[in-house]
Design a protein around this motif. Sequence first.
Motif, PDB file in Angstrom:
ATOM      1  N   ASN B  89       0.644  -1.226  -0.093  1.00  0.00           N
ATOM      2  CA  ASN B  89      -0.104   0.115  -0.046  1.00  0.00           C
ATOM      3  C   ASN B  89       0.826   1.265  -0.072  1.00  0.00           C
ATOM      4  OD1 ASN B  89      -2.921  -0.171   0.226  1.00  0.00           O
ATOM      5  ND2 ASN B  89      -2.349  -1.869   1.314  1.00  0.00           N
ATOM      6  N   PRO B  97      -5.064  -4.401  -1.275  1.00  0.00           N
ATOM      7  CA  PRO B  97      -6.114  -3.836  -0.279  1.00  0.00           C
ATOM      8  C   PRO B  97      -5.567  -3.607   0.797  1.00  0.00           C
ATOM      9  CG  PRO B  97      -5.402  -6.436  -0.345  1.00  0.00           C
ATOM     10  CD  PRO B  97      -4.970  -5.948  -1.417  1.00  0.00           C
ATOM     11  N   LEU B 114     -12.741  -6.347  -1.458  1.00  0.00           N
ATOM     12  CA  LEU B 114     -12.509  -6.088  -2.840  1.00  0.00           C
ATOM     13  C   LEU B 114     -14.107  -6.414  -3.493  1.00  0.00           C
ATOM     14  CD1 LEU B 114      -8.944  -6.992  -3.007  1.00  0.00           C
ATOM     15  CD2 LEU B 114      -9.951  -4.560  -2.535  1.00  0.00           C
ATOM     16  N   LYS B 244      -5.961  -5.268  -7.958  1.00  0.00           N
ATOM     17  CA  LYS B 244      -5.386  -5.629  -6.546  1.00  0.00           C
ATOM     18  C   LYS B 244      -4.705  -6.832  -6.320  1.00  0.00           C
ATOM     19  CE  LYS B 244      -8.056  -1.971  -4.747  1.00  0.00           C
ATOM     20  NZ  LYS B 244      -7.630  -0.812  -4.130  1.00  0.00           N
TER      21      LYS B 244
END
Lengths: 414, 414
Positions: B89, B97, B114, B244
Motif C-alpha cells: 500500500n 487491499p 474488494l 489489487k
Amino acid sequence: MAYRALDSYSVLDYLRATPALGAVLDLSAPLHAREVGDGNLNLVFIVEAATGQSLVVKQALPYLRVAGESWPLTRERMRFETQALLKHNELAPGLAPQVYHFDDEMSLVVMENLSGLEVMRKPLVARKRFPNFADHISTFLARTLFFTSDFYLTGVEKKELQAKFINPHLCKIQEDFVFTNPFMESPENRWNALLDDEVQAVRQNSALKLALAEMKLSYMTHAEALIHSDLHTGSIMANAELTKVIDPEFAFFGPMGFDVGAVLENLVLNYLSHFAHTPDAATRREYQAYLLDLVREIWVQFAAKFDALWVEHNRGELMPAKYWAHPGGAEAFAEFRRRTLARILQDVAGFGGAKMLRRMMGIVSVWDITSITDLEQRAVAERLAIRIGSRWVTERQAISSVDDLIGIVREEAA
Amino acid sequence: MAYRALDSYSVLDYLRATPALGAVLDLSAPLHAREVGDGNLNLVFIVEAATGQSLVVKQALPYLRVAGESWPLTRERMRFETQALLKHNELAPGLAPQVYHFDDEMSLVVMENLSGLEVMRKPLVARKRFPNFADHISTFLARTLFFTSDFYLTGVEKKELQAKFINPHLCKIQEDFVFTNPFMESPENRWNALLDDEVQAVRQNSALKLALAEMKLSYMTHAEALIHSDLHTGSIMANAELTKVIDPEFAFFGPMGFDVGAVLENLVLNYLSHFAHTPDAATRREYQAYLLDLVREIWVQFAAKFDALWVEHNRGELMPAKYWAHPGGAEAFAEFRRRTLARILQDVAGFGGAKMLRRMMGIVSVWDITSITDLEQRAVAERLAIRIGSRWVTERQAISSVDDLIGIVREEAA
C-alpha cells in the motif's frame, strides 16, 4: 555493566571480576596487560599471568579508528565476531581462536591468545613458508562455507542462522570501501602519487566500473553462506604447524567467492611486493613460484574438499538423492556441483580483483606493498596490481580454471 | 487473546469487541459473515453490515489445508502478509487491499473487501479483457521491487527490512513444491494420467533438472527485493478499472524475476487453456493474441518503469552519481541498468518455466486447465505447457527479449 572502554589497567580489574575465567588463567596471580591493537575498530589486550598462562581481550570501540570519531559504529559488531568465532570453532575446529567469555554490554570478547603464531603479512614478506597453510585454509574455507550454505543446511536452518548475522553497519564498510569509494573522488582515498595516471584511468574505465557495480550488487544480494568477509592475510595467524583465522566481525551471509578471493588476492599482492622486497632474482622467482603454487593449491584443495563435503553430507535441499535417482542423475548432480564451483571461481576473480584494486587507491592500503619505502619501486608493484586486478574483474566470466587466474598474474608480471 | 480459529459466528463477536473497526463499518448494525476461503492456508470471511459496508477477515490456520493437519505451519505467516500488504500500500497505493486491523495473537488481519473485483482466473477463461491490467501490474511490480531493492534502499535500510521478512516456513513450501517434489516421486504429486510419459520424461531429463536445481539455488540465495513470491493470477483481483494484488504471505527477500515470471507464466497457461475452452478458432486466436500482447506489454512496461524509477530515485548504493561522473559514465550506468533488466528477464524465463512445469505435475494444479473436463483436450494444453516450461528453463540464458519468450510459446503452440 554499562559500556566503558578499557585500558591496560582496568582490563585486569575486569578479568578479576569474572571468576569463570579462572579456568583459563590464575586470576589471583600477578597479571600484566598490553594493548596491541593495530586494527581500526577495536582495542586488543594480551593479558599474561606470572604463571605463563595468557589470553586475549578484544573490545569494540564506538567509532572507526582510522576515520576518527566521526564514524559511529554500533558496538554490536563484537557480537557478530563472537558468534562467528563460535561457529568457526564448531565447523573448523582448531582453525580459529577459542572463545572463553563474551560480554554484550561491554562489547568485549575474551579468547585464546595465539602465542607463537604471527599475522601472515610480515613473514610472507620475509619469504617464510607455511607448509600446512594451503591444507588448513582450504579446509577452513570449505567447511565454514559448505556447512552454512543451502547445500548443507535445510532452508529453515539456514534462514534462522542468517537472521543472526544480519550485519548492516559492517557490511556498509565493505560495500563503500571495497566497491565504490576507491573508484571515484572521495576524501579518504590514498594512493602513491606516482600512480595518479593509473588511478585516473581506473576511475574513467567504464567497462571496469560496470563490472565493479555488478560485483557490488552480487556482494549485497547473494546470501550463499556465512562468510568471514575480511579474510585477508592480516586476518590469518600461522606458524609452521598451526593456522588460525581471526577477526570475523564482518561476518554475514554473502557470496562464497568473496572469502576465497580475499585469500588468493592477498597472496598475489604479496607476490608483487617481492619485486622490491627481494632484489635477488633467483631468490625472488623461487619464492614467487611458491606463492603461486599456494594460490593454485588453495583453490584446488578448496574445490575438492567442498565437493567431497557436498557428496558426503547432502541433506537434500539441492537436491535430495531421490531427485537425482534417474538414469544419468548422478552425472547431472556432479555437473551441478562442477558448475557451482566454476561460478564460485568466477566470483573469486571478480571479488579478488575488486579488492586488489581498492588496496591500491582506497582508504585501506596493504602493508606488504606500503612497506616498500622507495616510491618508484612501490609503484612497479602497484601498477601490476592495478593491471591484474582490473583483468580479474573484467575477464572473470572467461575464467574457467585457477590456472587462468594465475596466468593473468604471470602475463602481467612477465 | 489466545489463538482460536474463528467461524462465521465468532468472527462477528470478535469484530464487535474491536472498537477501532467502527471507523470502517457500523459495529452496532446487524452483521453477516460468510467463509469464502478456497486457499490452503487460511480462513477468509466476508463480513457485511446492513448498511452496505463490508470488510474481510483473514485468519491463518495452523496447518496446510490441502495436506491435512500433518503439515504444521507457523501462524506467523499472517504477520508476513500484513507487513507485506502495508508495504505494498505504501509503495503501490491502490494496487493492494487496505489493512484495517492486525492481531498477532489471533493470526488475523482485517482488510478492505474488494467487492466488484474478481480473482482473474475465471474471467480470463471467460475471455474477459482488463484494459488497465498491464499498466497496473507492471506498476505494482516495478514499484514494489525497485523500492525494496539495493538500487533504492541504503544497505542498512535494506538489511533492516530484510530482517523483518525472514520467512523460512513459507519459503520452504515454495522451495519444495516449485523446484523439487514435482520432479521426482513424491506422494502428493498429481497429474493427468494421460501425461504419464511426459511426466516420466521430465523426471529423467538431466539438463532440465540441473537447470531447475540452479533456479532453486537462485531462489534460495538471491535476496534482491521484497517479492510477493506467489503472484499467480489467483493472487490478483481485478475489474475493468481496478487491480489489487492479494495474499502476499509468502513475501520475503528473493529474486525479482520470480514475481514477474509468475504473472507471465500464468497468462501463458491461460492462453493454452483456450485450446479447449474456446473451440471457435477465430475467437480463440483473437483472445490468445490479446494474452500474448499482455505478456509483452507487462514486461515492456515493467522494464521501462523500473528503469525510470532507478534513474529518478538513485540514492547511490549502485552507484552514486559521482561514481558515474566520468566521460562515458552515463552510458556505463545505462548499460548497468540494461544488463540488470536483461538478467531479470532470464530469471523470468527460468522461474516462470519452473512454475509452469510444477503446475502440471506437482501438488498444486491450475484451475484454468484443470477446469477442462475432457482429459484428452486437457492433455493437449498440458503437453504444450510442459514443452514451453521446459524450454523457458533450459533456454533461459539465450533469452534476450520478451519476444524470445513469446516466440517459444508461438513455436510450440503452432
